[in-house]
Design a protein around this motif. Structure first.
Motif, mmCIF file in Angstrom:
data_model
loop_
_atom_site.group_PDB
_atom_site.id
_atom_site.type_symbol
_atom_site.label_atom_id
_atom_site.label_comp_id
_atom_site.label_asym_id
_atom_site.label_seq_id
_atom_site.Cartn_x
_atom_site.Cartn_y
_atom_site.Cartn_z
ATOM 1 N N ASN A 155 0.828 -1.202 0.000
ATOM 2 C CA ASN A 155 0.000 0.000 0.000
ATOM 3 C C ASN A 155 0.869 1.261 0.000
ATOM 4 O O ASN A 155 0.625 2.209 -0.760
ATOM 5 N N ILE A 156 1.895 1.271 0.848
ATOM 6 C CA ILE A 156 2.786 2.428 0.959
ATOM 7 C C ILE A 156 3.489 2.706 -0.373
ATOM 8 O O ILE A 156 3.588 3.855 -0.825
ATOM 9 N N ILE A 157 3.968 1.646 -1.019
ATOM 10 C CA ILE A 157 4.711 1.802 -2.281
ATOM 11 C C ILE A 157 3.786 2.251 -3.411
ATOM 12 O O ILE A 157 4.088 3.204 -4.150
ATOM 13 N N VAL A 158 2.645 1.570 -3.556
ATOM 14 C CA VAL A 158 1.700 1.910 -4.633
ATOM 15 C C VAL A 158 1.189 3.333 -4.468
ATOM 16 O O VAL A 158 1.114 4.110 -5.436
ATOM 17 N N THR A 159 0.843 3.700 -3.239
ATOM 18 C CA THR A 159 0.312 5.045 -2.994
ATOM 19 C C THR A 159 1.359 6.109 -3.287
ATOM 20 O O THR A 159 1.027 7.173 -3.827
ATOM 21 N N LEU A 160 2.608 5.847 -2.963
ATOM 22 C CA LEU A 160 3.676 6.805 -3.264
ATOM 23 C C LEU A 160 3.797 7.008 -4.778
ATOM 24 O O LEU A 160 3.894 8.156 -5.249
ATOM 25 N N VAL A 161 3.776 5.935 -5.548
ATOM 26 C CA VAL A 161 3.882 6.036 -7.010
ATOM 27 C C VAL A 161 2.709 6.831 -7.579
ATOM 28 O O VAL A 161 2.881 7.738 -8.393
ATOM 29 N N VAL A 162 1.488 6.492 -7.140
ATOM 30 C CA VAL A 162 0.292 7.180 -7.646
ATOM 31 C C VAL A 162 0.313 8.642 -7.245
ATOM 32 O O VAL A 162 -0.027 9.540 -8.035
ATOM 33 N N ALA A 163 0.737 8.941 -6.004
ATOM 34 C CA ALA A 163 0.794 10.327 -5.537
ATOM 35 C C ALA A 163 1.784 11.145 -6.352
ATOM 36 O O ALA A 163 1.520 12.303 -6.690
ATOM 37 N N MET A 164 2.925 10.554 -6.698
ATOM 38 C CA MET A 164 3.921 11.256 -7.502
ATOM 39 C C MET A 164 3.407 11.529 -8.923
ATOM 40 O O MET A 164 3.671 12.583 -9.495
ATOM 41 N N LEU A 165 2.653 10.561 -9.462
ATOM 42 C CA LEU A 165 2.117 10.730 -10.825
ATOM 43 C C LEU A 165 1.016 11.797 -10.858
ATOM 44 O O LEU A 165 0.950 12.590 -11.814
ATOM 45 N N LEU A 166 0.176 11.838 -9.833
ATOM 46 C CA LEU A 166 -0.971 12.748 -9.860
ATOM 47 C C LEU A 166 -0.658 14.132 -9.257
ATOM 48 O O LEU A 166 -1.214 15.133 -9.732
ATOM 49 N N PHE A 167 0.184 14.172 -8.245
ATOM 50 C CA PHE A 167 0.417 15.444 -7.532
ATOM 51 C C PHE A 167 1.839 15.979 -7.715
ATOM 52 O O PHE A 167 2.162 17.049 -7.215
ATOM 53 N N GLY A 168 2.690 15.222 -8.427
ATOM 54 C CA GLY A 168 4.079 15.643 -8.567
ATOM 55 C C GLY A 168 4.246 16.811 -9.522
ATOM 56 O O GLY A 168 3.411 17.050 -10.375
#
Length: 417
Positions: free
Chosen positions: A404-417
């Motif tokens: 969960n931590i890894i997937v959420t970090l990737v998605v957060a970087m793609l959407l909010f980066g």
């Protein structure tokens, strides 16, 4: 077996009636006052929490929930004799748990009231011999389900639409991917379906509330639920403390950090505390993402209910054909109360009116959950929580949380980066 099903269904409808009775009372202006349980030192404890004015508010809440519990017992045809003794005792234990959880140091560590309710209940239930009639008078499922109907009033779709679509998009991606991975992992580890459902929902959606909602939807074992809730609350503490520092070490922006925290930490309180450590923007984004996941709780509970009733019908011993009637008969009706309350407060009641009653309803909702976990503790044996077989769910939870931590970090970087 048929008697149990009939009772369970009637209890669900009673829960909807009781939940909406509380909501209606609040909407027409009979909302009970909201007591304060926050204190820093002994002086504040005596002058604020245990003051006459605050004790009056606690007493008002007791009268409300006691009346609802008595009404529920009457509608279900249960004996009132034992309830009149047991419920006040459960309330007093729960009030002590709420006061302990209100301490400033405890709040800094985000130890929620339900963990104190569960802990005190476990201590009393395991170190003191409670009579059989006392345990039988505990109505854990009733309290949980009333709390869940009231939880629907705080899941406001309008808040998410106002906040923006990125948080909702992240929530959908994360919830679907993490839930499926966690459920797949549980099956690989040969964890039973009940535990797998509750664990997957807790990790992927919104922690304690999701586990409780899923347990209610599938009529899950309260001992398994208490184990999952303990895992959620315990793992939230190190995540809340260390993730902001990891984000800083990785050089993440406040927006990405907030989206990461909101999407991966399982309790709302821990998300707020963790976001506050980073900054104002991180706090805002983390709250939006967390709210977005909370909104999905109703949809997820509905989907899980349909899947569970359908699969149980399909695998029944008498090979019953899973018709719509059978699915409806086995469908947990309290979920409709949850969704109905959410729709009512999202699209029918004005935002101004919602603002005037949401604090009181939120307080009563939390009280029902705390009462439920006190009851779970009182009726649970320590051996049931820490048997050898529970290691597999522990491993599954930790692995799924890491995913969960890894997937959420990737998605957060793609959407909010």
């Amino acid at each position: 077996m048929s008697t149990s099903k009939s009772f369970s269904l009637s209890e669900d409808w009673v829960v909807v009636i009781l939940g909406f009775a509380i909501i209606l009372l609040a909407l027409i202006g009979v909302a009970v006052p909201r007591p304060s349980f926050s204190w820093n030192n002994s002086d504040e404890l005596m002058n604020s929490v245990i003051s006459g004015a605050n004790l009056f508010k606690i007493g008002a809440q007791f009268i409300l929930v006691f009346f609802i519990a008595i009404l529920g017992a009457m509608l279900l045809g249960k004996s009132l004799k034992n309830l009149l003794i047991v419920f006040p005792a459960v309330f007093i234990i729960t009030a002590v748990a709420l006061i302990l959880a209100g301490n400033a140091v405890v709040q800094d560590y985000n130890l929620e009231a339900v963990i104190f309710s569960l802990g005190i209940g476990l201590i009393i239930g395991n170190f003191f011999t409670l009579p059989t009639w006392f345990r039988e008078a505990l109505s854990t499922e009733l309290y949980v389900k009333i709390g869940l109907v009231l939880l629907g009033t705080s899941v406001i779709f309008r808040d998410i639409l106002t906040a923006g679509g990125l948080g909702l998009l992240q929530a959908i991606v994360v919830v679907l991917s993490v839930w499926y991975f966690a459920f797949w992992l549980c099956k690989k580890l040969k964890i039973d379906s009940e535990m797998a459902m509750m664990l997957s929902s807790a990790v992927s959606i919104c922690g304690v509330s999701a586990a409780i909602a899923t347990s209610g939807a599938i009529k899950g074992d309260s001992k398994k639920l208490s184990y999952i809730v303990s895992l959620v609350l315990i793992t939230a503490i190190p995540m809340m403390i260390f993730m902001p520092y990891i984000a800083n070490w990785l050089g993440l922006s406040q927006e990405v950090t907030g989206a990461w925290l909101g999407g991966s930490i399982d309790t709302t309180g821990a998300v707020v505390a963790s976001g506050s450590l980073v900054g104002e923007e991180a706090l805002k984004i983390s709250t939006i993402v967390k709210f977005s996941q909370n909104v999905l709780l109703g949809i997820a509970a509905f989907a899980i209910s349909v899947y569970w009733t359908y699969s149980n019908s399909k695998s029944a011993e008498n090979a019953e054909k899973p018709t719509l009637k059978i699915i409806w008969d086995r469908f947990p009706k309290f979920v409709l109360g949850f969704v109905g309350a959410s729709l009512l407060f999202s699209f029918v009641i004005s935002p101004e009116h919602v603002a005037t009653v949401k604090g009181s309803l939120k307080s009563v909702q939390g009280l029902w959950f705390a009462l439920a976990f006190t009851s779970i503790g009182l009726e649970t044996n320590f051996k049931d929580l820490f048997v050898h077989n529970n290691r597999k769910p522990l491993y599954a939870f930790l692995i799924a949380q890491t995913f969960n931590i890894i997937v959420t970090l990737v998605v957060a970087m793609l959407l909010f980066g």
